[in-house]
Motif scaffolding. Structure first.
Motif, PDB file in Angstrom:
ATOM      1  N   UNK A  21       0.861  -1.185   0.000  1.00 10.53           N
ATOM      2  CA  UNK A  21       0.000   0.000   0.000  1.00 10.53           C
ATOM      3  C   UNK A  21       0.897   1.235   0.000  1.00 10.53           C
ATOM      4  N   UNK A  22       1.410   1.563  -1.179  1.00  7.76           N
ATOM      5  CA  UNK A  22       2.474   2.569  -1.280  1.00  7.76           C
ATOM      6  C   UNK A  22       2.001   3.985  -0.983  1.00  7.76           C
ATOM      7  N   UNK A  23       0.693   4.170  -0.877  1.00  8.38           N
ATOM      8  CA  UNK A  23       0.209   5.492  -0.466  1.00  8.38           C
ATOM      9  C   UNK A  23      -0.535   5.422   0.848  1.00  8.38           C
ATOM     10  N   UNK A  24      -0.372   4.310   1.566  1.00 11.70           N
ATOM     11  CA  UNK A  24      -0.990   4.167   2.874  1.00 11.70           C
ATOM     12  C   UNK A  24      -2.384   3.581   2.803  1.00 11.70           C
ATOM     13  N   UNK A  25      -3.101   3.723   3.920  1.00 16.89           N
ATOM     14  CA  UNK A  25      -4.452   3.167   4.032  1.00 16.89           C
ATOM     15  C   UNK A  25      -5.230   4.059   4.990  1.00 16.89           C
ATOM     16  N   UNK A  26      -6.330   4.599   4.514  1.00 20.62           N
ATOM     17  CA  UNK A  26      -7.103   5.584   5.260  1.00 20.62           C
ATOM     18  C   UNK A  26      -7.754   5.003   6.521  1.00 20.62           C
ATOM     19  N   UNK A  27      -7.774   3.675   6.631  1.00 19.64           N
ATOM     20  CA  UNK A  27      -8.358   3.050   7.818  1.00 19.64           C
ATOM     21  C   UNK A  27      -7.365   2.961   8.976  1.00 19.64           C
ATOM     22  N   UNK A  28      -6.165   3.514   8.749  1.00 20.34           N
ATOM     23  CA  UNK A  28      -5.127   3.487   9.784  1.00 20.34           C
ATOM     24  C   UNK A  28      -4.686   4.907  10.126  1.00 20.34           C
ATOM     25  N   UNK A  29      -4.046   5.040  11.288  1.00 23.74           N
ATOM     26  CA  UNK A  29      -3.563   6.357  11.716  1.00 23.74           C
ATOM     27  C   UNK A  29      -2.164   6.203  12.314  1.00 23.74           C
ATOM     28  N   UNK A  30      -1.480   7.339  12.448  1.00 29.11           N
ATOM     29  CA  UNK A  30      -0.151   7.357  13.070  1.00 29.11           C
ATOM     30  C   UNK A  30      -0.082   8.558  13.997  1.00 29.11           C
ATOM     31  N   UNK A  31       0.817   8.475  14.987  1.00 36.16           N
ATOM     32  CA  UNK A  31       1.001   9.602  15.901  1.00 36.16           C
ATOM     33  C   UNK A  31       1.554  10.793  15.115  1.00 36.16           C
ATOM     34  N   UNK A  32       1.053  11.972  15.420  1.00 37.82           N
ATOM     35  CA  UNK A  32       1.501  13.156  14.703  1.00 37.82           C
ATOM     36  C   UNK A  32       2.910  13.568  15.143  1.00 37.82           C
ATOM     37  N   UNK A  33       3.313  13.114  16.336  1.00 42.08           N
ATOM     38  CA  UNK A  33       4.604  13.560  16.916  1.00 42.08           C
ATOM     39  C   UNK A  33       5.837  13.246  16.066  1.00 42.08           C
ATOM     40  N   UNK A  34       6.107  12.019  15.576  1.00 47.78           N
ATOM     41  CA  UNK A  34       5.539  10.754  16.032  1.00 47.78           C
ATOM     42  C   UNK A  34       6.365  10.183  17.169  1.00 47.78           C
ATOM     43  N   UNK A  35       5.677   9.650  18.183  1.00 47.96           N
ATOM     44  CA  UNK A  35       6.381   9.068  19.331  1.00 47.96           C
ATOM     45  C   UNK A  35       6.869   7.676  19.003  1.00 47.96           C
ATOM     46  N   UNK A  36       6.245   7.040  18.008  1.00 51.93           N
ATOM     47  CA  UNK A  36       6.687   5.713  17.560  1.00 51.93           C
ATOM     48  C   UNK A  36       6.403   5.615  16.066  1.00 51.93           C
ATOM     49  N   UNK A  37       6.897   4.549  15.463  1.00 51.38           N
ATOM     50  CA  UNK A  37       6.680   4.332  14.034  1.00 51.38           C
ATOM     51  C   UNK A  37       5.393   3.544  13.789  1.00 51.38           C
ATOM     52  N   UNK A  38       4.624   3.293  14.857  1.00 52.66           N
ATOM     53  CA  UNK A  38       3.474   2.392  14.763  1.00 52.66           C
ATOM     54  C   UNK A  38       2.411   2.880  13.791  1.00 52.66           C
ATOM     55  N   UNK A  39       1.835   1.913  13.076  1.00 47.83           N
ATOM     56  CA  UNK A  39       0.680   2.152  12.211  1.00 47.83           C
ATOM     57  C   UNK A  39      -0.502   1.509  12.933  1.00 47.83           C
ATOM     58  N   UNK A  40      -1.468   2.345  13.321  1.00 48.06           N
ATOM     59  CA  UNK A  40      -2.515   1.901  14.236  1.00 48.06           C
ATOM     60  C   UNK A  40      -3.865   1.836  13.525  1.00 48.06           C
ATOM     61  N   UNK A  41      -4.567   0.684  13.604  1.00 51.88           N
ATOM     62  CA  UNK A  41      -5.891   0.637  12.974  1.00 51.88           C
ATOM     63  C   UNK A  41      -6.860   1.589  13.670  1.00 51.88           C
ATOM     64  N   UNK A  42      -7.642   2.313  12.912  1.00 52.39           N
ATOM     65  CA  UNK A  42      -8.648   3.200  13.502  1.00 52.39           C
ATOM     66  C   UNK A  42      -9.779   2.336  14.056  1.00 52.39           C
ATOM     67  N   UNK A  43     -10.246   2.695  15.240  1.00 52.53           N
ATOM     68  CA  UNK A  43     -11.258   1.907  15.940  1.00 52.53           C
ATOM     69  C   UNK A  43     -12.502   1.652  15.082  1.00 52.53           C
ATOM     70  N   UNK A  44     -13.027   0.433  15.212  1.00 51.32           N
ATOM     71  CA  UNK A  44     -14.257   0.063  14.501  1.00 51.32           C
ATOM     72  C   UNK A  44     -15.442   0.889  14.995  1.00 51.32           C
ATOM     73  N   UNK A  45     -15.304   1.460  16.186  1.00 50.90           N
ATOM     74  CA  UNK A  45     -16.400   2.271  16.751  1.00 50.90           C
ATOM     75  C   UNK A  45     -16.531   3.628  16.064  1.00 50.90           C
ATOM     76  N   UNK A  46     -15.504   4.000  15.303  1.00 45.55           N
ATOM     77  CA  UNK A  46     -15.536   5.300  14.643  1.00 45.55           C
ATOM     78  C   UNK A  46     -16.690   5.350  13.635  1.00 45.55           C
ATOM     79  N   UNK A  47     -17.606   6.325  13.773  1.00 41.40           N
ATOM     80  CA  UNK A  47     -18.731   6.376  12.833  1.00 41.40           C
ATOM     81  C   UNK A  47     -18.274   6.886  11.468  1.00 41.40           C
TER      82      UNK A  47
END
Ligand SMILES: [Zn+2]
Length: 176
Positions: A21-47
Motif C-alpha cells: 500500500x504505497x500510499x498508505x491506508x485511510x483506515x489506519x492512523x499514526x502519531x503526529x509527533x511521532x512518538x513511535x513508528x506504529x501504524x494503528x488501525x482506527x477503531x471500529x467504533x468510529x462512525x
C-alpha cells in the motif's frame, strides 16, 4: 493518481503481506509527533460521517495516539510528503520491480513518483508492461514505447475478467 488508500485491495481478500500500500491506508492512523513508528488501525467504533458533518466530540478520543495521547494523522502519503520504506515500502516496491516479468497497470494516471520509477524499472529489465485505462496517460505511452508492452483501452472491470478467462483456458490446455 487518485491515490488508492481505501484498503479495497485488502478487503477483496489480498494478503496484507503481498499488497504494497504505497500510499498508505485511510483506515489506519499514526502519531503526529511521532512518538513511535506504529501504524494503528482506527477503531471500529468510529462512525462514518460525511465531509460536512462534525465528528461528535466523544469520538475524538479514539483518534488519540495510544502511546503518548497526542493527536494522530491519517496513515496516507500527503502531496507534500515523501515516500519511505517503513510506511510506504518504497525500496521493497523497487526491489520487486527488479524481478518483475509482467506488470499490469490498471486505472491510474501515473502522476506520482514511485509508480513511475516502478514502471521504468520493469521496462529496464525487459519486463512486459500492460496498461489498462479508459484513456491515454504516461503509462500507456511508456508501455507502447517499450519493446513488448501495450496499451489496452478499457475499464479494469471489463479487462480483468477477460484476463482471468484467458488464464483459465491456458491452465486447461496445460492440464490436458
Ligand atoms: Zn504518540
Amino acid at each position: 493518481m487518485g491515490k488508492n488508500v481505501d484498503g479495497l485491495h485488502i478487503r477483496a481478500g489480498n494478503s496484507i503481506d503481498r499488497t504494497y500500500q504505497i500510499h498508505g491506508n485511510i483506515e489506519y492512523m499514526r502519531c503526529i509527533a511521532p512518538c513511535s513508528e506504529d501504524i494503528i488501525p482506527i477503531s471500529q467504533e468510529m462512525p462514518i460521517i460525511s465531509r460536512e458533518e462534525k465528528l461528535p466530540e466523544k469520538y475524538w478520543e479514539l483518534l488519540r495516539c495510544p502511546v503518548c495521547g497526542r493527536q494522530t494523522r491519517p496513515h496516507v502519503l500527503l502531496w507534500d510528503e515523501s515516500y519511505n520504506e517503513h510506511h510506504y515500502l518504497f525500496q521493497s516496491s523497487l526491489d520487486v520491480a527488479l524481478k518483475t516479468d509482467l506488470l499490469i497497470i490498471a486505472g491510474t494516471t501515473g502522476a506520482t513518483n514511485l509508480p513511475n520509477q516502478i514502471v521504468s524499472q520493469v521496462m529496464a529489465i525487459g519486463g512486459t508492461v500492460i496498461d489498462i485505462n479508459i484513456e491515454r496517460n504516461i503509462f500507456s505511452d511508456m508501455a507502447e514505447r517499450s519493446r513488448n508492452g501495450f496499451f489496452w483501452k478499457s475499464t479494469s472491470g471489463s479487462a480483468f475478467p477477460q484476463i482471468v478467462e484467458v488464464l483459465r483456458a491456458y491452465q486447461g490446455i496445460l492440464q490436458h
